[in-house]
Design a protein around this motif. Structure first.
Motif, PDB file in Angstrom:
ATOM      1  N   ARG A  38      -1.648   2.079  -7.536  1.00 48.94           N
ATOM      2  CA  ARG A  38      -1.294   2.101  -6.124  1.00 48.94           C
ATOM      3  C   ARG A  38       0.190   2.355  -5.980  1.00 48.94           C
ATOM      4  N   GLN A  39       0.537   2.897  -4.818  1.00 49.20           N
ATOM      5  CA  GLN A  39       1.941   3.210  -4.564  1.00 49.20           C
ATOM      6  C   GLN A  39       2.290   2.920  -3.120  1.00 49.20           C
ATOM      7  N   VAL A  40       3.371   2.194  -2.969  1.00 48.39           N
ATOM      8  CA  VAL A  40       3.943   1.890  -1.664  1.00 48.39           C
ATOM      9  C   VAL A  40       5.120   2.821  -1.453  1.00 48.39           C
ATOM     10  N   LEU A  47       0.363   0.513 -12.055  1.00 47.92           N
ATOM     11  CA  LEU A  47      -0.977   0.368 -12.607  1.00 47.92           C
ATOM     12  C   LEU A  47      -1.612  -0.920 -12.092  1.00 47.92           C
ATOM     13  N   ILE A  48      -2.853  -0.818 -11.645  1.00 47.83           N
ATOM     14  CA  ILE A  48      -3.630  -1.996 -11.258  1.00 47.83           C
ATOM     15  C   ILE A  48      -4.469  -2.457 -12.436  1.00 47.83           C
ATOM     16  N   GLY A  49      -5.156  -1.518 -13.040  1.00 44.81           N
ATOM     17  CA  GLY A  49      -6.011  -1.828 -14.168  1.00 44.81           C
ATOM     18  C   GLY A  49      -6.751  -0.591 -14.617  1.00 44.81           C
ATOM     19  N   TYR A  94      -3.869   4.370  -2.883  1.00 42.74           N
ATOM     20  CA  TYR A  94      -4.543   4.023  -4.123  1.00 42.74           C
ATOM     21  C   TYR A  94      -5.039   5.294  -4.814  1.00 42.74           C
ATOM     22  N   TYR A  95      -4.778   5.348  -6.105  1.00 48.43           N
ATOM     23  CA  TYR A  95      -5.131   6.507  -6.901  1.00 48.43           C
ATOM     24  C   TYR A  95      -6.049   6.114  -8.047  1.00 48.43           C
ATOM     25  N   GLY A 116      -5.430  10.461  -3.998  1.00 47.50           N
ATOM     26  CA  GLY A 116      -5.057   9.187  -3.395  1.00 47.50           C
ATOM     27  C   GLY A 116      -5.781   8.940  -2.084  1.00 47.50           C
ATOM     28  N   THR A 117      -5.970   7.672  -1.775  1.00 48.66           N
ATOM     29  CA  THR A 117      -6.563   7.283  -0.507  1.00 48.66           C
ATOM     30  C   THR A 117      -5.746   6.121   0.063  1.00 48.66           C
TER      31      THR A 117
END
Length: 123
Positions: A38-40, A47-49, A94-95, A116-117
């Protein structure tokens, strides 16, 4: 080449749950690992997982272990990110991403990326 398309983003309320969907096509059969990031705005993509395509072993960064769940459906060539108890701080793009090269689950290096969404969580 692997093509990735994410689905499921949108505007949600704090406390809601959301499931993001990543559809893989092309050389999807070569997938070793699918990762979620995810990117802000103004910050680096994080990385989330990740999930190993064969066997389903997962990895999560510590900050998301309690609320995020990654899964996959090999037959459909789709991966999923379930987010529970959403918080405004989860607002981000989120990617999903795929490795066809075998790398450690903790790696943030990926071969192919989705577009991304956007997920926006209102308080």
């Amino acid at each position: 080449q692997v093509q990735l398309v994410e689905y499921g983003g949108g505007l949600v309320q704090a406390g809601d749950s959301l499931k993001l969907d990543c559809a893989a096509s092309g050389r999807a059969f070569s997938t070793q690992t699918m990762g979620w990031f995810r990117q802000v705005p103004g910050k680096e993509r994080e990385l989330i997982g990740a999930i190993r395509w064969s066997g389903g072993r997962t990895y999560y960064v510590d900050s998301v272990k309690d609320r995020f769940t990654i899964s996959r459906d090999n037959f459909k060539n789709r991966g999923y990110l379930q987010i529970d108890s959403l918080k405004p701080d989860d607002t981000a793009v989120y990617y999903c991403a795929v490795n066809i090269v075998f790398r450690r689950l903790e790696s943030d290096e990926y071969d192919y990326w989705g577009q991304g969404t956007q997920v926006t969580v209102s308080s």
